[in-house]
Design a protein around this motif. Sequence first.
Motif, PDB file in Angstrom:
ATOM      1  N   LYS A 122      48.621  37.156  39.239  1.00 48.57           N
ATOM      2  CA  LYS A 122      48.018  36.507  40.224  1.00 48.57           C
ATOM      3  C   LYS A 122      46.482  36.240  40.075  1.00 48.57           C
ATOM      4  N   ASN A 123      45.637  35.360  40.402  1.00 47.38           N
ATOM      5  CA  ASN A 123      44.293  35.231  40.361  1.00 47.38           C
ATOM      6  C   ASN A 123      43.597  35.831  41.238  1.00 47.38           C
ATOM      7  N   ASN A 124      43.204  36.931  41.320  1.00 53.94           N
ATOM      8  CA  ASN A 124      42.390  37.912  42.330  1.00 53.94           C
ATOM      9  C   ASN A 124      40.956  37.363  42.277  1.00 53.94           C
ATOM     10  N   THR A 125      40.628  36.601  43.307  1.00 53.60           N
ATOM     11  CA  THR A 125      39.449  35.791  43.400  1.00 53.60           C
ATOM     12  C   THR A 125      38.273  36.417  44.023  1.00 53.60           C
ATOM     13  N   ASN A 126      38.304  37.769  44.826  1.00 50.04           N
ATOM     14  CA  ASN A 126      37.219  38.398  45.298  1.00 50.04           C
ATOM     15  C   ASN A 126      36.201  38.456  44.494  1.00 50.04           C
ATOM     16  N   PHE A 127      35.059  38.790  44.873  1.00 50.34           N
ATOM     17  CA  PHE A 127      33.979  38.930  44.004  1.00 50.34           C
ATOM     18  C   PHE A 127      34.007  40.286  43.410  1.00 50.34           C
ATOM     19  N   GLY A 128      34.038  40.690  42.339  1.00 53.15           N
ATOM     20  CA  GLY A 128      33.875  41.979  41.762  1.00 53.15           C
ATOM     21  C   GLY A 128      35.430  42.314  41.632  1.00 53.15           C
ATOM     22  N   ASP A 129      36.506  41.621  41.661  1.00 52.10           N
ATOM     23  CA  ASP A 129      37.910  41.743  41.793  1.00 52.10           C
ATOM     24  C   ASP A 129      38.310  41.540  40.336  1.00 52.10           C
ATOM     25  N   TYR A 130      39.709  41.546  39.935  1.00 52.01           N
ATOM     26  CA  TYR A 130      40.339  41.386  38.600  1.00 52.01           C
ATOM     27  C   TYR A 130      40.004  39.794  37.976  1.00 52.01           C
ATOM     28  N   GLY A 131      40.224  38.955  38.976  1.00 52.91           N
ATOM     29  CA  GLY A 131      40.221  37.569  38.216  1.00 52.91           C
ATOM     30  C   GLY A 131      41.905  37.444  37.939  1.00 52.91           C
ATOM     31  N   PRO A 132      42.250  36.988  36.827  1.00 52.67           N
ATOM     32  CA  PRO A 132      43.518  36.849  36.763  1.00 52.67           C
ATOM     33  C   PRO A 132      44.133  38.360  36.119  1.00 52.67           C
ATOM     34  N   ALA A 133      45.175  38.434  36.627  1.00 52.73           N
ATOM     35  CA  ALA A 133      45.773  39.752  36.272  1.00 52.73           C
ATOM     36  C   ALA A 133      47.342  39.511  36.295  1.00 52.73           C
ATOM     37  N   GLY A 150      43.910  43.562  33.865  1.00 55.29           N
ATOM     38  CA  GLY A 150      42.833  42.646  34.680  1.00 55.29           C
ATOM     39  C   GLY A 150      41.853  42.134  34.035  1.00 55.29           C
ATOM     40  N   HIS A 151      41.050  41.089  34.484  1.00 60.59           N
ATOM     41  CA  HIS A 151      39.965  40.210  33.969  1.00 60.59           C
ATOM     42  C   HIS A 151      40.470  39.419  32.853  1.00 60.59           C
ATOM     43  N   LEU A 152      41.423  38.755  32.730  1.00 61.29           N
ATOM     44  CA  LEU A 152      41.999  37.908  31.900  1.00 61.29           C
ATOM     45  C   LEU A 152      41.573  36.370  32.203  1.00 61.29           C
ATOM     46  N   SER A 153      42.038  35.524  31.145  1.00 63.91           N
ATOM     47  CA  SER A 153      41.557  34.029  31.572  1.00 63.91           C
ATOM     48  C   SER A 153      42.382  33.456  32.251  1.00 63.91           C
ATOM     49  N   LEU A 154      42.157  32.248  32.722  1.00 59.89           N
ATOM     50  CA  LEU A 154      42.807  31.566  33.485  1.00 59.89           C
ATOM     51  C   LEU A 154      44.188  31.022  32.404  1.00 59.89           C
ATOM     52  N   GLU A 155      43.979  30.776  31.546  1.00 59.07           N
ATOM     53  CA  GLU A 155      45.116  30.215  30.669  1.00 59.07           C
ATOM     54  C   GLU A 155      46.173  31.305  30.547  1.00 59.07           C
ATOM     55  N   SER A 156      45.720  32.537  30.823  1.00 56.14           N
ATOM     56  CA  SER A 156      46.701  33.872  30.436  1.00 56.14           C
ATOM     57  C   SER A 156      47.906  33.631  31.568  1.00 56.14           C
ATOM     58  N   ASN A 177      35.786  35.382  31.070  1.00 55.42           N
ATOM     59  CA  ASN A 177      34.396  35.539  31.068  1.00 55.42           C
ATOM     60  C   ASN A 177      34.047  35.844  32.451  1.00 55.42           C
ATOM     61  N   GLU A 178      32.846  35.914  32.686  1.00 52.24           N
ATOM     62  CA  GLU A 178      32.267  36.305  34.045  1.00 52.24           C
ATOM     63  C   GLU A 178      32.448  35.187  35.037  1.00 52.24           C
ATOM     64  N   LEU A 179      32.798  34.181  34.821  1.00 47.81           N
ATOM     65  CA  LEU A 179      33.072  33.053  35.866  1.00 47.81           C
ATOM     66  C   LEU A 179      34.508  33.080  36.195  1.00 47.81           C
ATOM     67  N   VAL A 180      35.087  33.567  35.787  1.00 44.94           N
ATOM     68  CA  VAL A 180      36.579  33.793  36.180  1.00 44.94           C
ATOM     69  C   VAL A 180      37.180  35.277  36.364  1.00 44.94           C
ATOM     70  N   ASN A 181      36.537  36.259  35.866  1.00 43.74           N
ATOM     71  CA  ASN A 181      37.088  37.529  35.781  1.00 43.74           C
ATOM     72  C   ASN A 181      36.330  38.640  36.876  1.00 43.74           C
ATOM     73  N   GLY A 182      35.937  38.080  37.913  1.00 41.46           N
ATOM     74  CA  GLY A 182      35.455  38.936  38.997  1.00 41.46           C
ATOM     75  C   GLY A 182      33.907  39.080  38.863  1.00 41.46           C
ATOM     76  N   ASN A 183      33.388  38.358  37.807  1.00 39.13           N
ATOM     77  CA  ASN A 183      31.810  38.519  37.535  1.00 39.13           C
ATOM     78  C   ASN A 183      31.600  39.761  36.787  1.00 39.13           C
ATOM     79  N   TYR A 184      32.183  39.927  35.795  1.00 38.37           N
ATOM     80  CA  TYR A 184      32.002  41.188  34.804  1.00 38.37           C
ATOM     81  C   TYR A 184      31.936  40.710  33.394  1.00 38.37           C
ATOM     82  N   PRO A 185      31.017  41.510  32.564  1.00 37.49           N
ATOM     83  CA  PRO A 185      31.220  41.297  31.047  1.00 37.49           C
ATOM     84  C   PRO A 185      32.544  41.067  30.883  1.00 37.49           C
ATOM     85  N   PRO A 186      32.836  40.452  29.626  1.00 37.97           N
ATOM     86  CA  PRO A 186      34.490  40.457  29.180  1.00 37.97           C
ATOM     87  C   PRO A 186      34.969  41.979  29.124  1.00 37.97           C
TER      88      PRO A 186
END
Length: 228
Positions: A122-133, A150-156, A177-186
């Motif tokens: 799932k792409n968990n899109t809340n701010f501070g969330d996993y992003g793609p997991a 958690g915090h993967l790329s969309l391509e994953s 990156n931070e644009l898709v991963n919940g806004n964290y460093p990779p």
Amino acid sequence: MNSKDFSNFLKDISSEQLHVLDKTISRSKYIPIDLSETKEELNNIDVSSASKLGEFVNNHIKKHKATVAYGGYLEVRNIYKRSQHFNKQAQEERNIHLGVDLWCKEETRIYAPLKSTVHSFKNNTNFGDYGPAIILEHSFNDVVFYTLYGHLSLESIQDLKVGQTFKKGEQIGTLGNELVNGNYPPHLHFQIIRDLQGNIGDYPGVCSKNDLSFFKDNCPNPSLLLNL
């Protein structure tokens, strides 16, 4: 199986070193990092900024001539104060980290540490969330458990399918990156889960003090598998 027996089970799964990053990265290139609320240096950093937190992490890696900074299991962190995602429905602040983080470069390849089946993603899109997991299911000696990435790329997750199988050591994705991963460093959030409690493509990676006893039992230390 009680928690002690399950911990011993995880330790005994493989006599070989297990990896979720490229196995050619020597363990001498892994350096522990402290991101807890007691880390004085973090009090002078705006941890709500992915770039400033990333600078802190990267400086730590460079200082120790390492490639990967790791840690965080049961670490009490202030990082999550920046996001209502962790506290909007909780009676008590959720700030205790339930996985291990592996901080490294964007697009770092991620591998299945064991033979596995895709349970969900799932792409968990809340701010501070996993992003793609991605959540993988594992079965050994009739014992089933799960690992979360958690915090993967969309391509994953683009061409991924539920039920898809991965061999031990097969690539499952890359870091976002931070644009898709919940806004964290990779970084990779890696977590072991005994009971998913009906969750699909997501599972709490942070808990409150009140819930710690349950989650500590349900999400044992990932170092039991990775031997960090």
